[in-house]
Enzyme design. Sequence first.
Site, mmCIF file in Angstrom:
data_model
loop_
_atom_site.group_PDB
_atom_site.id
_atom_site.type_symbol
_atom_site.label_atom_id
_atom_site.label_comp_id
_atom_site.label_asym_id
_atom_site.label_seq_id
_atom_site.Cartn_x
_atom_site.Cartn_y
_atom_site.Cartn_z
ATOM 1 N N GLU A 128 4.511 -0.060 16.551
ATOM 2 C CA GLU A 128 5.162 -1.369 16.473
ATOM 3 C C GLU A 128 4.363 -2.358 15.617
ATOM 4 O O GLU A 128 4.528 -3.572 15.737
ATOM 5 C CB GLU A 128 5.364 -1.931 17.878
ATOM 6 C CG GLU A 128 6.306 -1.092 18.731
ATOM 7 C CD GLU A 128 6.472 -1.647 20.124
ATOM 8 O OE1 GLU A 128 7.234 -2.611 20.291
ATOM 9 O OE2 GLU A 128 5.827 -1.121 21.049
ATOM 10 N N SER A 154 10.225 -1.656 21.408
ATOM 11 C CA SER A 154 11.083 -1.893 20.237
ATOM 12 C C SER A 154 12.092 -0.768 20.027
ATOM 13 O O SER A 154 12.548 -0.532 18.915
ATOM 14 C CB SER A 154 10.240 -2.082 18.968
ATOM 15 O OG SER A 154 9.430 -3.226 19.079
ATOM 16 N N TYR A 171 16.153 -5.484 14.666
ATOM 17 C CA TYR A 171 15.340 -6.152 13.651
ATOM 18 C C TYR A 171 15.935 -6.153 12.239
ATOM 19 O O TYR A 171 15.538 -6.978 11.419
ATOM 20 C CB TYR A 171 13.952 -5.494 13.591
ATOM 21 C CG TYR A 171 13.207 -5.594 14.891
ATOM 22 C CD1 TYR A 171 12.699 -6.813 15.344
ATOM 23 C CD2 TYR A 171 13.041 -4.488 15.713
ATOM 24 C CE1 TYR A 171 12.028 -6.910 16.551
ATOM 25 C CE2 TYR A 171 12.374 -4.577 16.926
ATOM 26 C CZ TYR A 171 11.870 -5.796 17.331
ATOM 27 O OH TYR A 171 11.214 -5.895 18.532
ATOM 28 N N ARG A 226 9.513 -10.911 29.671
ATOM 29 C CA ARG A 226 10.977 -10.822 29.621
ATOM 30 C C ARG A 226 11.388 -9.681 30.546
ATOM 31 O O ARG A 226 10.850 -8.572 30.455
ATOM 32 C CB ARG A 226 11.461 -10.526 28.204
ATOM 33 C CG ARG A 226 12.983 -10.673 28.037
ATOM 34 C CD ARG A 226 13.471 -10.069 26.728
ATOM 35 N NE ARG A 226 13.408 -8.620 26.765
ATOM 36 C CZ ARG A 226 12.803 -7.863 25.844
ATOM 37 N NH1 ARG A 226 12.173 -8.418 24.825
ATOM 38 N NH2 ARG A 226 12.794 -6.542 25.957
ATOM 39 N N ASP A 238 14.412 -7.241 31.820
ATOM 40 C CA ASP A 238 15.704 -6.701 31.415
ATOM 41 C C ASP A 238 16.390 -6.091 32.635
ATOM 42 O O ASP A 238 15.787 -5.282 33.355
ATOM 43 C CB ASP A 238 15.528 -5.626 30.340
ATOM 44 C CG ASP A 238 14.815 -6.161 29.098
ATOM 45 O OD1 ASP A 238 14.772 -7.389 28.927
ATOM 46 O OD2 ASP A 238 14.306 -5.338 28.309
ATOM 47 N N GLU A 284 13.471 -2.991 33.135
ATOM 48 C CA GLU A 284 12.049 -3.009 32.778
ATOM 49 C C GLU A 284 11.574 -4.437 32.541
ATOM 50 O O GLU A 284 12.374 -5.370 32.479
ATOM 51 C CB GLU A 284 11.775 -2.154 31.542
ATOM 52 C CG GLU A 284 12.493 -2.603 30.277
ATOM 53 C CD GLU A 284 12.234 -1.644 29.118
ATOM 54 O OE1 GLU A 284 11.628 -2.091 28.127
ATOM 55 O OE2 GLU A 284 12.645 -0.471 29.201
ATOM 56 N N ASN A 293 8.763 -6.702 30.017
ATOM 57 C CA ASN A 293 8.000 -6.660 28.770
ATOM 58 C C ASN A 293 7.020 -7.827 28.806
ATOM 59 O O ASN A 293 7.430 -8.989 28.792
ATOM 60 C CB ASN A 293 8.951 -6.774 27.572
ATOM 61 C CG ASN A 293 8.285 -6.431 26.266
ATOM 62 O OD1 ASN A 293 7.160 -6.830 26.001
ATOM 63 N ND2 ASN A 293 8.988 -5.690 25.426
ATOM 64 N N GLY A 316 9.282 -9.463 22.093
ATOM 65 C CA GLY A 316 9.490 -9.932 20.729
ATOM 66 C C GLY A 316 9.500 -11.452 20.704
ATOM 67 O O GLY A 316 10.116 -12.086 21.557
#
Length: 378
Positions: free
Chosen positions: A24, A204, A280, A320, A322, A335, A337, A341
């Site tokens: 990443e 990602s 992205y 974050r 999800d 999950e 994070n 991002g």
Amino acid sequence: MTSTTPSEPRKPRVAVVFGGRSSEHSVSCATAAGVLSAIDRERYDVVPIGVAQDGSWVLAADDPAPLRLTPGHTPQVVHEGTEVALSTSVGDRTLAVHEPGEPPRAFGEVDVVFPLLHGPYGEDGTLQGMLELADVRYVGSGVLASAAGMDKHYMKVVFAGAGLPVGPYTVITDRQWRRDKAAAMDAVAALTYPVFVKPCRAGSSMGVSKVDAPEQLEAAIEAAREHDLKVIVESGILGREIECAVLEGHGLDSPRTSLPGEIVVEAGHGHAFYDFEAKYLDESAVSLSCPADLPDDVAAEVQRLAAEAFEALGCEGLARVDCFVTEDGEVLINEINTMPGFTPHSMYPRMWEASGLSYPELIDELVQLALERPVGLR
């Protein structure tokens, strides 16, 4: 008698660290481009530090343009000879510059590190451990939360242990795969197809495959193993993908949660799910909405579970979460994070923008939280 004018207090020095050794690398560079463009230069002295793919730390140009990720440009940190290093002596936060053939020279103290690395060797507790040894404050979660948050297996173990709802899954370790592939794949039979095959410790959407039938499974596992020898296979959940941004509270305050947001992958763009290209490189492939169109009670449940997941893992700074919302309104955590991002177009800052906190304000908030929090046991 002459009077002296006291000098102005020094601005806190923020080292923005990006790049790294993981797959990443380019995403991390893109994240740094966003932060370098928006951080308040009147309030902070900013030092960009790139981590090349060979692990070298280098002083980078303070220019976000070459760091942006576009369809025709994959940014990377280039090691051109000049390296930087943090002291590991307690109380000494000096940044040293090492140039070939020259003695090291002091570059000044670092007050806080903003570690924008994604994936292993940066987001997984390794960098956080180094910063703890260097006695330098940093944005985001500590060693344990970062490590557990990076590993989708142990993340789910922690969530389930805390009584939080997670979907069905199985894990295939490297030893299991090398010893008996057939038995490892048989364990997937208990799950509901389609299944999602993922590297346990990558992000990602790299190495992630949607598998509709058992005959596709072996190839998907091998693709995931290119990123991580430990693989997780998750049941497909019929429902909506909902995300929620979490921000640490000040002092003893509870974590703060944003309005929930939703990602919808548009038909006709060739993306079976929210993959790397959709995230992205192909903005037209997805629609991002915040607040998500949810009943009030379901939105509140997403926020409650996001905050509980943050606390169950012992996160700090930001995360974050999800989730899946099933057709009958049940909320499952997919999950977390711990360094999501962070470009201006990423879901984490966009959800806070919709909740009343702008991108520059969010960056300032995270730096201030890091400055408040000591390193070491807490």
